[in-house]
Design a protein around this motif. Sequence first.
Motif, PDB file in Angstrom:
ATOM      1  N   ALA A  10       0.179  -1.142  -0.375  1.00 50.77           N
ATOM      2  CA  ALA A  10      -0.269  -0.158   0.199  1.00 50.77           C
ATOM      3  C   ALA A  10       0.867   1.404  -0.042  1.00 50.77           C
ATOM      4  CB  ALA A  10      -1.090  -0.178   1.251  1.00 50.77           C
ATOM      5  N   GLU A  11       1.637   1.379   0.370  1.00 50.95           N
ATOM      6  CA  GLU A  11       2.681   2.281   0.676  1.00 50.95           C
ATOM      7  C   GLU A  11       3.370   3.210  -0.946  1.00 50.95           C
ATOM      8  OE1 GLU A  11       3.261   4.914   2.452  1.00 50.95           O
ATOM      9  OE2 GLU A  11       1.707   4.221   4.694  1.00 50.95           O
ATOM     10  N   ALA A  12       3.872   1.456  -1.234  1.00 51.56           N
ATOM     11  CA  ALA A  12       4.173   1.712  -2.076  1.00 51.56           C
ATOM     12  C   ALA A  12       3.528   2.223  -3.572  1.00 51.56           C
ATOM     13  CB  ALA A  12       4.438  -0.482  -2.654  1.00 51.56           C
ATOM     14  N   ALA A  16       3.868   5.541  -5.572  1.00 49.93           N
ATOM     15  CA  ALA A  16       3.685   5.573  -7.058  1.00 49.93           C
ATOM     16  C   ALA A  16       3.141   6.557  -7.151  1.00 49.93           C
ATOM     17  CB  ALA A  16       3.455   4.501  -7.599  1.00 49.93           C
ATOM     18  N   VAL A  17       1.985   6.954  -6.998  1.00 50.38           N
ATOM     19  CA  VAL A  17       0.963   7.689  -6.727  1.00 50.38           C
ATOM     20  C   VAL A  17       2.310   9.271  -6.859  1.00 50.38           C
ATOM     21  CG1 VAL A  17      -1.156   8.994  -6.283  1.00 50.38           C
ATOM     22  CG2 VAL A  17      -1.184   6.920  -7.066  1.00 50.38           C
ATOM     23  N   GLU A  18       2.319   9.604  -6.032  1.00 50.39           N
ATOM     24  CA  GLU A  18       3.108  10.406  -5.815  1.00 50.39           C
ATOM     25  C   GLU A  18       3.941  11.400  -7.002  1.00 50.39           C
ATOM     26  OE1 GLU A  18       3.047  11.954  -1.479  1.00 50.39           O
ATOM     27  OE2 GLU A  18       3.853   9.872  -1.877  1.00 50.39           O
ATOM     28  N   LEU A  19       4.545  10.021  -7.243  1.00 49.78           N
ATOM     29  CA  LEU A  19       5.691  10.397  -8.004  1.00 49.78           C
ATOM     30  C   LEU A  19       5.415  11.017  -9.211  1.00 49.78           C
ATOM     31  CD1 LEU A  19       8.257   7.807  -7.277  1.00 49.78           C
ATOM     32  CD2 LEU A  19       8.133   9.854  -6.974  1.00 49.78           C
ATOM     33  N   ALA A  20       3.635   9.505  -9.463  1.00 47.91           N
ATOM     34  CA  ALA A  20       2.987  10.304 -11.040  1.00 47.91           C
ATOM     35  C   ALA A  20       2.976  11.594 -11.312  1.00 47.91           C
ATOM     36  CB  ALA A  20       2.078   9.055 -11.097  1.00 47.91           C
ATOM     37  N   CYS A  21       2.179  11.953 -10.139  1.00 49.37           N
ATOM     38  CA  CYS A  21       1.544  13.383 -10.039  1.00 49.37           C
ATOM     39  C   CYS A  21       2.980  14.510 -10.276  1.00 49.37           C
ATOM     40  CB  CYS A  21       1.322  13.706  -8.528  1.00 49.37           C
ATOM     41  SG  CYS A  21      -0.793  13.198  -8.234  1.00 49.37           S
ATOM     42  N   ASP A  22       4.252  13.853 -10.286  1.00 45.78           N
ATOM     43  CA  ASP A  22       5.126  15.201  -9.904  1.00 45.78           C
ATOM     44  C   ASP A  22       6.016  14.888 -11.456  1.00 45.78           C
ATOM     45  OD1 ASP A  22       5.586  15.912  -7.299  1.00 45.78           O
ATOM     46  OD2 ASP A  22       6.880  13.862  -7.191  1.00 45.78           O
ATOM     47  N   ARG A  23       5.074  14.057 -11.720  1.00 43.45           N
ATOM     48  CA  ARG A  23       5.899  13.296 -13.279  1.00 43.45           C
ATOM     49  C   ARG A  23       5.217  14.197 -13.606  1.00 43.45           C
ATOM     50  NH1 ARG A  23       3.984  10.187 -16.447  1.00 43.45           N
ATOM     51  NH2 ARG A  23       3.118   8.975 -15.017  1.00 43.45           N
ATOM     52  N   ILE A  24       3.530  13.863 -13.949  1.00 44.69           N
ATOM     53  CA  ILE A  24       2.553  14.772 -14.694  1.00 44.69           C
ATOM     54  C   ILE A  24       2.791  16.462 -14.601  1.00 44.69           C
ATOM     55  CG2 ILE A  24       0.488  15.253 -14.558  1.00 44.69           C
ATOM     56  CD1 ILE A  24      -0.139  12.146 -14.059  1.00 44.69           C
ATOM     57  N   ALA A  30      -1.160  19.707 -16.529  1.00 47.89           N
ATOM     58  CA  ALA A  30      -1.913  19.303 -15.520  1.00 47.89           C
ATOM     59  C   ALA A  30      -2.134  20.052 -14.109  1.00 47.89           C
ATOM     60  CB  ALA A  30      -2.076  17.810 -15.544  1.00 47.89           C
ATOM     61  N   ASP A  31      -1.214  20.214 -14.215  1.00 47.42           N
ATOM     62  CA  ASP A  31      -1.020  20.822 -12.432  1.00 47.42           C
ATOM     63  C   ASP A  31      -1.713  20.303 -11.722  1.00 47.42           C
ATOM     64  OD1 ASP A  31      -0.675  23.266 -10.887  1.00 47.42           O
ATOM     65  OD2 ASP A  31      -1.426  24.411 -11.129  1.00 47.42           O
ATOM     66  N   ILE A  32      -1.672  19.327 -11.080  1.00 49.86           N
ATOM     67  CA  ILE A  32      -1.801  18.495 -10.016  1.00 49.86           C
ATOM     68  C   ILE A  32      -1.935  19.064  -8.381  1.00 49.86           C
ATOM     69  CG2 ILE A  32      -3.238  15.905  -9.064  1.00 49.86           C
ATOM     70  CD1 ILE A  32      -2.587  15.598 -11.583  1.00 49.86           C
ATOM     71  N   ASP A  33      -1.951  19.691  -7.538  1.00 50.22           N
ATOM     72  CA  ASP A  33      -2.245  18.856  -6.616  1.00 50.22           C
ATOM     73  C   ASP A  33      -2.372  18.530  -5.542  1.00 50.22           C
ATOM     74  OD1 ASP A  33      -1.100  20.440  -4.107  1.00 50.22           O
ATOM     75  OD2 ASP A  33      -3.383  20.996  -3.513  1.00 50.22           O
ATOM     76  N   ASN A  34      -1.133  17.671  -5.264  1.00 48.53           N
ATOM     77  CA  ASN A  34      -1.287  16.685  -4.451  1.00 48.53           C
ATOM     78  C   ASN A  34      -0.920  16.666  -2.680  1.00 48.53           C
ATOM     79  OD1 ASN A  34       1.335  16.137  -5.705  1.00 48.53           O
ATOM     80  ND2 ASN A  34       1.433  14.425  -5.241  1.00 48.53           N
ATOM     81  N   ARG A 106      -1.325   9.874 -17.348  1.00 48.81           N
ATOM     82  CA  ARG A 106      -1.251   8.293 -17.475  1.00 48.81           C
ATOM     83  C   ARG A 106       0.094   8.079 -15.602  1.00 48.81           C
ATOM     84  NH1 ARG A 106      -1.380   3.576 -17.664  1.00 48.81           N
ATOM     85  NH2 ARG A 106      -0.266   1.847 -17.815  1.00 48.81           N
ATOM     86  N   PHE A 107      -1.069   7.195 -15.163  1.00 48.54           N
ATOM     87  CA  PHE A 107      -0.370   7.054 -13.754  1.00 48.54           C
ATOM     88  C   PHE A 107       0.031   5.277 -14.297  1.00 48.54           C
ATOM     89  CE2 PHE A 107      -3.050  10.400 -12.598  1.00 48.54           C
ATOM     90  CZ  PHE A 107      -2.035  10.710 -11.417  1.00 48.54           C
TER      91      PHE A 107
END
Length: 109
Positions: A10-12, A16-24, A30-34, A106-107
């Motif tokens: 679950a932590e992985a 992965a979601v956080e890293l994908a947001c940074d990449r996106i 897109a400017d996604i605030d996470n 893409r996530f």
Amino acid sequence: MTDLEYQDRAEALLRAVELACDRINEDSDADIDNQRVGGMITLTFRNRSQIVINLQKPLHEVWLAARAGGFHYKHDGTNWQDTKGSGEFFENLSRYASEQAGQPLRFSS
């Protein structure tokens, strides 16, 4: 799955979601605030819509809430799969985030 295995997987997923947001955010406008607080990540899009990803430790599940609805995912040994058979977590997150952002996103794990 043991509690420790669940926690590691679950932590992985959250990382992965956080890293994908940074990449996106680097590769698009897109400017996604996470925002992450403990076992929960809130993704906020330009139109102020949100996707919330939340760990459900007692159930060994990951929950995702989007405009499209609420979804529960369990790890099947390989991927996080929707408990009602509606697909894999990252595929679904990509679809729901794309709908809410108004552009293809893409996530992935």
